[in-house]
Design a protein around this motif. Structure first.
Motif, PDB file in Angstrom:
ATOM      1  N   MET A   1      -5.306  -9.546   5.829  1.00  0.00           N
ATOM      2  CA  MET A   1      -4.713  -9.845   4.232  1.00  0.00           C
ATOM      3  C   MET A   1      -5.904 -10.401   3.543  1.00  0.00           C
ATOM      4  O   MET A   1      -6.605 -11.213   3.790  1.00  0.00           O
ATOM      5  CB  MET A   1      -3.434 -10.679   4.649  1.00  0.00           C
ATOM      6  N   ILE A   2      -5.581  -9.886   2.281  1.00  0.00           N
ATOM      7  CA  ILE A   2      -6.571 -10.427   0.942  1.00  0.00           C
ATOM      8  C   ILE A   2      -5.867 -11.595   0.694  1.00  0.00           C
ATOM      9  O   ILE A   2      -4.851 -11.647   0.073  1.00  0.00           O
ATOM     10  CB  ILE A   2      -6.832  -9.499   0.147  1.00  0.00           C
ATOM     11  N   LYS A   3      -6.671 -12.779   0.379  1.00  0.00           N
ATOM     12  CA  LYS A   3      -5.982 -13.982   0.033  1.00  0.00           C
ATOM     13  C   LYS A   3      -6.237 -13.857  -1.580  1.00  0.00           C
ATOM     14  O   LYS A   3      -7.269 -13.430  -2.058  1.00  0.00           O
ATOM     15  CB  LYS A   3      -6.809 -15.083   0.274  1.00  0.00           C
ATOM     16  N   GLY A 104      -5.206  -4.958   4.549  1.00  0.00           N
ATOM     17  CA  GLY A 104      -4.171  -5.568   5.214  1.00  0.00           C
ATOM     18  C   GLY A 104      -2.798  -4.873   5.223  1.00  0.00           C
ATOM     19  O   GLY A 104      -1.687  -5.401   5.599  1.00  0.00           O
ATOM     20  N   LEU A 105      -2.854  -3.589   5.066  1.00  0.00           N
ATOM     21  CA  LEU A 105      -1.601  -2.664   4.757  1.00  0.00           C
ATOM     22  C   LEU A 105      -1.083  -2.320   6.269  1.00  0.00           C
ATOM     23  O   LEU A 105      -1.875  -2.354   7.117  1.00  0.00           O
ATOM     24  CB  LEU A 105      -1.917  -1.524   4.025  1.00  0.00           C
ATOM     25  N   ALA A 106       0.259  -2.299   6.359  1.00  0.00           N
ATOM     26  CA  ALA A 106       0.881  -1.474   7.489  1.00  0.00           C
ATOM     27  C   ALA A 106       0.730  -0.188   7.471  1.00  0.00           C
ATOM     28  O   ALA A 106       0.901   0.565   6.498  1.00  0.00           O
ATOM     29  CB  ALA A 106       2.224  -2.069   7.354  1.00  0.00           C
ATOM     30  N   ILE A 107       0.518   0.398   8.890  1.00  0.00           N
ATOM     31  CA  ILE A 107       0.155   1.639   9.150  1.00  0.00           C
ATOM     32  C   ILE A 107       1.284   2.204  10.001  1.00  0.00           C
ATOM     33  O   ILE A 107       1.771   1.435  10.895  1.00  0.00           O
ATOM     34  CB  ILE A 107      -0.831   2.099   9.931  1.00  0.00           C
ATOM     35  N   SER A 108       2.099   3.396   9.930  1.00  0.00           N
ATOM     36  CA  SER A 108       2.944   3.726  10.446  1.00  0.00           C
ATOM     37  C   SER A 108       2.684   5.006  11.177  1.00  0.00           C
ATOM     38  O   SER A 108       2.051   5.754  10.728  1.00  0.00           O
ATOM     39  CB  SER A 108       4.530   4.126   9.847  1.00  0.00           C
ATOM     40  N   GLU A 117       0.022   9.871  10.523  1.00  0.00           N
ATOM     41  CA  GLU A 117      -0.067   8.446  10.232  1.00  0.00           C
ATOM     42  C   GLU A 117       0.057   8.347   8.586  1.00  0.00           C
ATOM     43  O   GLU A 117      -0.350   9.386   8.046  1.00  0.00           O
ATOM     44  CB  GLU A 117      -1.478   7.868  10.720  1.00  0.00           C
ATOM     45  N   PHE A 118       0.478   7.229   8.468  1.00  0.00           N
ATOM     46  CA  PHE A 118       0.539   7.035   6.881  1.00  0.00           C
ATOM     47  C   PHE A 118       0.651   5.575   6.409  1.00  0.00           C
ATOM     48  O   PHE A 118       1.093   4.676   7.506  1.00  0.00           O
ATOM     49  CB  PHE A 118       1.820   7.721   6.359  1.00  0.00           C
ATOM     50  N   ILE A 119       0.584   5.189   5.438  1.00  0.00           N
ATOM     51  CA  ILE A 119       0.359   3.800   4.983  1.00  0.00           C
ATOM     52  C   ILE A 119       1.733   3.252   4.501  1.00  0.00           C
ATOM     53  O   ILE A 119       2.318   4.165   3.639  1.00  0.00           O
ATOM     54  CB  ILE A 119      -0.715   3.646   3.865  1.00  0.00           C
ATOM     55  N   GLU A 120       2.369   2.177   4.746  1.00  0.00           N
ATOM     56  CA  GLU A 120       3.513   1.522   4.115  1.00  0.00           C
ATOM     57  C   GLU A 120       3.349   1.176   2.623  1.00  0.00           C
ATOM     58  O   GLU A 120       2.141   0.720   2.327  1.00  0.00           O
ATOM     59  CB  GLU A 120       4.125   0.628   5.155  1.00  0.00           C
ATOM     60  N   PRO A 121       4.255   0.860   1.961  1.00  0.00           N
ATOM     61  CA  PRO A 121       4.243   0.506   0.476  1.00  0.00           C
ATOM     62  C   PRO A 121       3.479  -0.700   0.344  1.00  0.00           C
ATOM     63  O   PRO A 121       3.786  -1.545   1.405  1.00  0.00           O
ATOM     64  CB  PRO A 121       5.374   0.576  -0.001  1.00  0.00           C
ATOM     65  N   ALA A 122       2.932  -1.084  -0.838  1.00  0.00           N
ATOM     66  CA  ALA A 122       2.162  -2.456  -1.147  1.00  0.00           C
ATOM     67  C   ALA A 122       1.994  -2.260  -2.473  1.00  0.00           C
ATOM     68  O   ALA A 122       1.985  -0.894  -3.376  1.00  0.00           O
ATOM     69  CB  ALA A 122       0.918  -2.726  -0.260  1.00  0.00           C
ATOM     70  N   LEU A 123       1.860  -3.482  -3.037  1.00  0.00           N
ATOM     71  CA  LEU A 123       1.630  -3.676  -4.567  1.00  0.00           C
ATOM     72  C   LEU A 123       0.559  -4.724  -4.643  1.00  0.00           C
ATOM     73  O   LEU A 123       0.744  -5.929  -3.928  1.00  0.00           O
ATOM     74  CB  LEU A 123       2.780  -4.082  -5.287  1.00  0.00           C
ATOM     75  N   PHE A 124      -0.581  -4.462  -5.389  1.00  0.00           N
ATOM     76  CA  PHE A 124      -1.610  -5.260  -5.831  1.00  0.00           C
ATOM     77  C   PHE A 124      -1.862  -5.574  -7.224  1.00  0.00           C
ATOM     78  O   PHE A 124      -2.014  -4.560  -7.733  1.00  0.00           O
ATOM     79  CB  PHE A 124      -2.829  -4.984  -5.052  1.00  0.00           C
ATOM     80  N   SER A 136       2.409  -7.672  -2.751  1.00  0.00           N
ATOM     81  CA  SER A 136       3.478  -7.639  -1.867  1.00  0.00           C
ATOM     82  C   SER A 136       3.114  -6.370  -0.733  1.00  0.00           C
ATOM     83  O   SER A 136       3.106  -5.308  -1.236  1.00  0.00           O
ATOM     84  CB  SER A 136       4.495  -7.119  -2.772  1.00  0.00           C
ATOM     85  N   ILE A 137       3.272  -6.843   0.270  1.00  0.00           N
ATOM     86  CA  ILE A 137       3.017  -5.718   1.478  1.00  0.00           C
ATOM     87  C   ILE A 137       4.226  -5.568   2.343  1.00  0.00           C
ATOM     88  O   ILE A 137       4.798  -6.350   2.661  1.00  0.00           O
ATOM     89  CB  ILE A 137       1.731  -6.169   2.144  1.00  0.00           C
TER      90      ILE A 137
END
Length: 168
Positions: A1-3, A104-108, A117-124, A136-137
């Motif tokens: 995770m990025i601080k 720091g993203l979740a992968i499914s 495989e793909f990346i779950e949503p996030a907002l930076f 928001s991850i």
């Protein structure tokens, strides 16, 4: 995770309009908003990106540059752009899973019609100096920040010069 208050990883990504976008080249008045979406297979992502498209002028007024990215292939991302009617939203594709992990993203792993495989949503929300202000991850397509609330929050942050939190 990025601080928060630390530099975001470098991000350079191809766009569906056959150009390249780079975080280092962004010069927003207040923030760059990087929205990670699951991909063309996700109906919730479609609605989210269409809401972003609808509110794009408000983000611009608030000094916020915006991009939506996924690990989708070029072909799938271009189909997303055309079919979802998000004509003003920069859409990046082929975001590598390894880079997503560095963010720091979740992968499914895919099921049914999903990619392998793909990346779950996030907002930076990233400041002009490329430090992370907020993130928001998600691990699922649900429970994303509401766009209208995000816009109100940006007003508060800018007006009050509210500092990034969560850095300790």
């Amino acid at each position: 995770m990025i601080k928060p208050r630390t530099k975001a990883p470098d991000l350079t990504i191809d766009l569906v309009n056959d150009t390249t976008w780079s975080l280092a080249d962004q010069t927003p008045d207040n923030f760059t908003l990087v929205v990670v979406y699951r991909g063309k297979h996700c109906p919730i992502c479609k609605k989210y990106l269409q809401t972003l498209q609808q509110h794009l002028p408000e983000f611009t007024e608030k000094g916020v540059n915006l991009i939506a990215i996924s690990s989708d292939s070029e072909k799938r991302a271009k189909a997303t752009y055309d079919e979802w009617k998000v004509k003003d939203l920069p859409i990046g594709y082929n975001f590598p899973i390894a880079e997503a992990r560095a963010w720091g993203l979740a992968i499914s792993k895919g099921i049914k019609e999903e990619p392998e495989e793909f990346i779950e949503p996030a907002l930076f929300l990233i400041r002009p100096d490329q430090t992370l202000y907020a993130s928001s991850i998600q691990t699922m397509p649900f429970a994303r920040p509401e766009i209208e609330e995000l816009l109100k929050s940006i007003d508060f942050i800018v007006k009050e010069n509210y500092p990034a939190r969560g850095e300790a």
